[in-house]
Design a protein around this motif. Structure first.
Motif, PDB file in Angstrom:
ATOM      1  N   VAL A 123      -9.005   3.574  -1.145  1.00  0.00           N
ATOM      2  CA  VAL A 123      -8.460   4.583  -0.246  1.00  0.00           C
ATOM      3  C   VAL A 123      -9.117   4.510   1.130  1.00  0.00           C
ATOM      4  CG1 VAL A 123      -8.151   7.073   0.112  1.00  0.00           C
ATOM      5  CG2 VAL A 123      -8.015   6.133  -2.204  1.00  0.00           C
ATOM      6  N   VAL A 124      -8.304   4.610   2.166  1.00  0.00           N
ATOM      7  CA  VAL A 124      -8.818   4.725   3.532  1.00  0.00           C
ATOM      8  C   VAL A 124      -8.389   6.097   4.044  1.00  0.00           C
ATOM      9  CG1 VAL A 124      -8.640   3.831   5.898  1.00  0.00           C
ATOM     10  CG2 VAL A 124      -8.641   2.246   3.957  1.00  0.00           C
ATOM     11  N   VAL A 125      -9.379   6.946   4.378  1.00  0.00           N
ATOM     12  CA  VAL A 125      -9.064   8.252   4.953  1.00  0.00           C
ATOM     13  C   VAL A 125      -9.319   8.167   6.456  1.00  0.00           C
ATOM     14  CG1 VAL A 125      -9.610  10.718   4.973  1.00  0.00           C
ATOM     15  CG2 VAL A 125      -9.646   9.465   2.815  1.00  0.00           C
ATOM     16  N   THR A 126      -8.317   8.520   7.237  1.00  0.00           N
ATOM     17  CA  THR A 126      -8.465   8.368   8.680  1.00  0.00           C
ATOM     18  C   THR A 126      -7.749   9.521   9.385  1.00  0.00           C
ATOM     19  OG1 THR A 126      -8.235   6.740  10.473  1.00  0.00           O
ATOM     20  CG2 THR A 126      -6.482   6.772   8.831  1.00  0.00           C
ATOM     21  N   ARG A 127      -7.778   9.532  10.729  1.00  0.00           N
ATOM     22  CA  ARG A 127      -7.192  10.673  11.433  1.00  0.00           C
ATOM     23  C   ARG A 127      -6.621  10.287  12.783  1.00  0.00           C
ATOM     24  NH1 ARG A 127     -12.253  14.219  13.817  1.00  0.00           N
ATOM     25  NH2 ARG A 127     -13.212  12.590  15.082  1.00  0.00           N
ATOM     26  N   GLU A 128      -5.737  11.161  13.291  1.00  0.00           N
ATOM     27  CA  GLU A 128      -5.192  10.978  14.637  1.00  0.00           C
ATOM     28  C   GLU A 128      -5.280  12.289  15.411  1.00  0.00           C
ATOM     29  OE1 GLU A 128      -1.512   9.018  15.150  1.00  0.00           O
ATOM     30  OE2 GLU A 128      -2.292   7.177  14.275  1.00  0.00           O
ATOM     31  N   PRO A 129      -5.456  12.274  16.743  1.00  0.00           N
ATOM     32  CA  PRO A 129      -5.783  11.049  17.455  1.00  0.00           C
ATOM     33  C   PRO A 129      -7.165  10.578  17.019  1.00  0.00           C
ATOM     34  CG  PRO A 129      -5.950  12.941  18.930  1.00  0.00           C
ATOM     35  CD  PRO A 129      -5.380  13.436  17.649  1.00  0.00           C
ATOM     36  N   GLY A 148       0.816  -1.216   0.000  1.00  0.00           N
ATOM     37  CA  GLY A 148       0.000   0.000   0.000  1.00  0.00           C
ATOM     38  C   GLY A 148       0.844   1.258   0.000  1.00  0.00           C
ATOM     39  N   LEU A 149       0.161   2.371   0.149  1.00  0.00           N
ATOM     40  CA  LEU A 149       0.836   3.669   0.179  1.00  0.00           C
ATOM     41  C   LEU A 149       0.322   4.423   1.398  1.00  0.00           C
ATOM     42  CD1 LEU A 149       2.622   5.733  -1.393  1.00  0.00           C
ATOM     43  CD2 LEU A 149       0.537   6.422  -2.600  1.00  0.00           C
ATOM     44  N   PHE A 150       1.247   4.848   2.254  1.00  0.00           N
ATOM     45  CA  PHE A 150       0.879   5.489   3.512  1.00  0.00           C
ATOM     46  C   PHE A 150       1.255   6.975   3.444  1.00  0.00           C
ATOM     47  CE2 PHE A 150       1.804   5.407   8.400  1.00  0.00           C
ATOM     48  CZ  PHE A 150       0.626   6.096   8.639  1.00  0.00           C
ATOM     49  N   ILE A 151       0.222   7.824   3.400  1.00  0.00           N
ATOM     50  CA  ILE A 151       0.448   9.272   3.295  1.00  0.00           C
ATOM     51  C   ILE A 151      -0.102   9.961   4.547  1.00  0.00           C
ATOM     52  CG2 ILE A 151      -0.053  11.360   1.957  1.00  0.00           C
ATOM     53  CD1 ILE A 151      -0.379   9.673  -0.501  1.00  0.00           C
ATOM     54  N   THR A 152       0.694  10.821   5.156  1.00  0.00           N
ATOM     55  CA  THR A 152       0.192  11.584   6.303  1.00  0.00           C
ATOM     56  C   THR A 152       0.194  13.074   5.974  1.00  0.00           C
ATOM     57  OG1 THR A 152       2.389  11.711   7.359  1.00  0.00           O
ATOM     58  CG2 THR A 152       0.996   9.847   7.968  1.00  0.00           C
ATOM     59  N   LEU A 187       2.900  15.212   3.892  1.00  0.00           N
ATOM     60  CA  LEU A 187       2.688  16.532   3.309  1.00  0.00           C
ATOM     61  C   LEU A 187       2.498  17.516   4.451  1.00  0.00           C
ATOM     62  CD1 LEU A 187       0.168  15.196   0.684  1.00  0.00           C
ATOM     63  CD2 LEU A 187       2.464  16.057   0.163  1.00  0.00           C
ATOM     64  N   PHE A 188       3.425  18.460   4.564  1.00  0.00           N
ATOM     65  CA  PHE A 188       3.337  19.455   5.632  1.00  0.00           C
ATOM     66  C   PHE A 188       2.848  20.774   5.043  1.00  0.00           C
ATOM     67  CE2 PHE A 188       5.863  22.868   7.927  1.00  0.00           C
ATOM     68  CZ  PHE A 188       4.903  23.054   8.899  1.00  0.00           C
ATOM     69  N   PHE A 189       1.618  21.140   5.395  1.00  0.00           N
ATOM     70  CA  PHE A 189       1.040  22.404   4.919  1.00  0.00           C
ATOM     71  C   PHE A 189       1.507  23.517   5.844  1.00  0.00           C
ATOM     72  CE2 PHE A 189      -1.607  19.170   3.063  1.00  0.00           C
ATOM     73  CZ  PHE A 189      -1.751  19.640   1.760  1.00  0.00           C
ATOM     74  N   ASP A 190       2.352  24.378   5.293  1.00  0.00           N
ATOM     75  CA  ASP A 190       3.031  25.369   6.131  1.00  0.00           C
ATOM     76  C   ASP A 190       2.428  26.768   6.010  1.00  0.00           C
ATOM     77  OD1 ASP A 190       4.995  26.351   7.848  1.00  0.00           O
ATOM     78  OD2 ASP A 190       6.267  26.957   6.170  1.00  0.00           O
ATOM     79  N   VAL A 243      -4.670   7.566   3.787  1.00  0.00           N
ATOM     80  CA  VAL A 243      -4.421   8.996   3.944  1.00  0.00           C
ATOM     81  C   VAL A 243      -4.790   9.360   5.377  1.00  0.00           C
ATOM     82  CG1 VAL A 243      -4.978  11.317   3.144  1.00  0.00           C
ATOM     83  CG2 VAL A 243      -4.973   9.423   1.502  1.00  0.00           C
ATOM     84  N   CYS A 244      -3.795   9.735   6.163  1.00  0.00           N
ATOM     85  CA  CYS A 244      -4.030   9.949   7.590  1.00  0.00           C
ATOM     86  C   CYS A 244      -3.814  11.420   7.962  1.00  0.00           C
ATOM     87  CB  CYS A 244      -3.101   9.045   8.397  1.00  0.00           C
ATOM     88  SG  CYS A 244      -3.496   9.017  10.139  1.00  0.00           S
ATOM     89  N   ASP A 245      -4.870  12.015   8.533  1.00  0.00           N
ATOM     90  CA  ASP A 245      -4.840  13.392   9.011  1.00  0.00           C
ATOM     91  C   ASP A 245      -4.063  13.425  10.330  1.00  0.00           C
ATOM     92  OD1 ASP A 245      -5.427  15.995   9.683  1.00  0.00           O
ATOM     93  OD2 ASP A 245      -7.596  15.807   9.446  1.00  0.00           O
ATOM     94  N   ARG A 246      -2.805  13.780  10.262  1.00  0.00           N
ATOM     95  CA  ARG A 246      -1.837  13.821  11.377  1.00  0.00           C
ATOM     96  C   ARG A 246      -1.347  12.427  11.755  1.00  0.00           C
ATOM     97  NH1 ARG A 246      -1.558  18.836  13.275  1.00  0.00           N
ATOM     98  NH2 ARG A 246      -3.393  20.161  13.290  1.00  0.00           N
TER      99      ARG A 246
END
Ligand code: TYD
Length: 203
Positions: A34-40, A3-7, A132-135, A92-95
């Protein structure tokens, strides 16, 4: 793992949530699951921990915060992220862990050496393929959060806290340049999306 792990990372108010949704559909259109998920969060236990961490009235010691973040992460990896990657999906993980180094480490002063131990303990070498760091500067983030919206525990922090968090993310990006890509998120959504598309085109 195939798979592909993107944060996705950024200080509060950087606008990452908008881009996260687009990113999920970008890969779906190209035939990926695609699995969209988040932390915490991301699991029932993780979401309960999220509620405690974000909505608790009293102060939580930053080391306790770190332990709870990594506890939620262990569960998330076990039940959601690792199985999806094994099945070849795009996650795709939000944080993720960079947020713990930036917020609890740089923001609240937890020793990075301690966070390194927890990271190894929980991830056993697993790292995102791409972060991906959105600055944006802290002031811009604060302005985007607005004043009318109810803020959670972290969002109520002052601008100097977010300047430290931002510095923490930039430090991580300098340490792991092939994994972490910095995207200038100050311009409007369309321009930011172009930078994003340019980066993900090679994945
Ligand atoms: P956020 O991702 O900004 O969600 P929303 O867009 O729904 O408000 O909220 C999560 C908050 O948790 C954010 O303020 C950063 C904080 N956080 C940490 O402090 N450490 C961590 O390890 C993680 C994953 C998040």
């Amino acid at each position: 793992m195939m798979g592909l792990f993107i944060t996705i990372e950024g200080i509060d108010g950087a606008g990452k949530t908008t881009h996260l949704k687009w990113l999920g559909s970008y890969f779906e259109v190209r035939g990926r699951q695609v699995v969209v998920t988040r932390e915490p969060g991301g699991t029932p236990l993780g979401e309960s921990l999220r509620k405690l961490l974000l909505e608790s009235d009293g102060a939580i010691h930053p080391e306790t915060e770190s332990l709870l973040m990594f506890a939620a992460r262990r569960e998330h990896l076990e039940r959601v992220i690792t199985p999806a990657l094994r099945e070849g999906k795009v996650v795709v993980c939000d944080r993720f862990t960079d947020a713990t180094f930036a917020y609890q480490g740089w923001g609240s002063g937890v020793s990075p050496a301690r966070l390194d131990v927890l990271e190894e303990w929980v991830q056993r070498g697993l790292q995102p393929d791409l972060t991906l760091f959105f600055d944006v500067p802290a002031l811009v983030g604060q302005q985007r959060l607005g004043s009318d919206r109810q803020r959670d525990r972290f969002e109520r922090e002052r601008t100097d806290f977010f300047e430290r968090v931002r510095a923490g993310y930039l430090d991580r990006a300098a340490r792991f340049p092939s994994r972490i890509r910095i995207i200038d998120a100050t311009p409007g959504i369309d321009i930011v999306r172009q930078s994003l598309e340019h980066i993900v085109a090679s994945y």
